[in-house]
Design an enzyme around this catalytic site. Sequence first.
Site, PDB file in Angstrom:
ATOM      1  N   VAL A   1       0.880  -1.111   0.045  1.00 22.29           N
ATOM      2  CA  VAL A   1      -0.018   0.043  -0.063  1.00 22.29           C
ATOM      3  C   VAL A   1       0.933   1.053   0.151  1.00 22.29           C
ATOM      4  O   VAL A   1       1.913   1.206   0.458  1.00 22.29           O
ATOM      5  CB  VAL A   1      -1.013   0.243   1.274  1.00 22.29           C
ATOM      6  CG1 VAL A   1      -1.953  -1.149   1.222  1.00 22.29           C
ATOM      7  CG2 VAL A   1      -0.059  -0.060   2.511  1.00 22.29           C
ATOM      8  N   SER A   2       0.303   2.373  -0.398  1.00 24.33           N
ATOM      9  CA  SER A   2       1.187   3.596  -0.518  1.00 24.33           C
ATOM     10  C   SER A   2       1.466   4.365   0.670  1.00 24.33           C
ATOM     11  O   SER A   2       2.327   5.114   0.468  1.00 24.33           O
ATOM     12  CB  SER A   2       0.700   4.548  -1.762  1.00 24.33           C
ATOM     13  OG  SER A   2       0.497   3.740  -2.746  1.00 24.33           O
ATOM     14  N   SER A   3       0.661   4.374   1.423  1.00 25.11           N
ATOM     15  CA  SER A   3       0.986   5.136   2.594  1.00 25.11           C
ATOM     16  C   SER A   3       0.290   4.246   3.798  1.00 25.11           C
ATOM     17  O   SER A   3      -0.403   3.362   3.940  1.00 25.11           O
ATOM     18  CB  SER A   3      -0.080   6.280   2.706  1.00 25.11           C
ATOM     19  OG  SER A   3      -1.532   6.151   2.803  1.00 25.11           O
TER      20      SER A   3
END
Length: 182
Positions: free
Chosen positions: A8-10
């Site tokens: 996931v990006s964050s």
Amino acid sequence: MRIGYARVSSELQSENAQLDALANCGCERIYHEKISGKGTKRPELIRLLDSIRTGDTVIVQRLDRLGRSLSDLINLLSAFKQKNVEFISLNENIDTSSATGELIFHMIGAIAQFERRLISERTKVGLEAAKVRGRKGGRKPKLTHSDVKKARAMLSSGEVSKAEVAQHFKVSRPTLNKALEK
């Protein structure tokens, strides 16, 4: 061995759906991380690449979780191929153990990259249009023009240090320095 990779990006996003999907399809080991796909430093992906062996299968829930660009995806797929490792993307129903699966991988990767480029181009056009109308993007400066004048006056007296001036205006020294340079 079936090996999963989730990303996931964050920190605000949850990888639980990806982890569940990978576990449900029989992954014996799952590497996961919370990091942007734009950067090349993805420690868990590097660990995965170091651990795969001939005959393994790497599985992701979605293609964009593995790489953000077509060249990145193709490089990873080439690395898998060199080690005789298969690749499966669950959502796109890609399985590179067949010629058709490999072709679909390349086509979907190209379309995904095309879509990202379109979004980028539309964003640039929108920012340019806003600029023409007098709008300026980005964050508002922490120090107003008046604050900068006051900071200069405080510093010119010689009685106050830059650190004290920065603390007075509740900004960091680099922020103060940048404002004073303008």
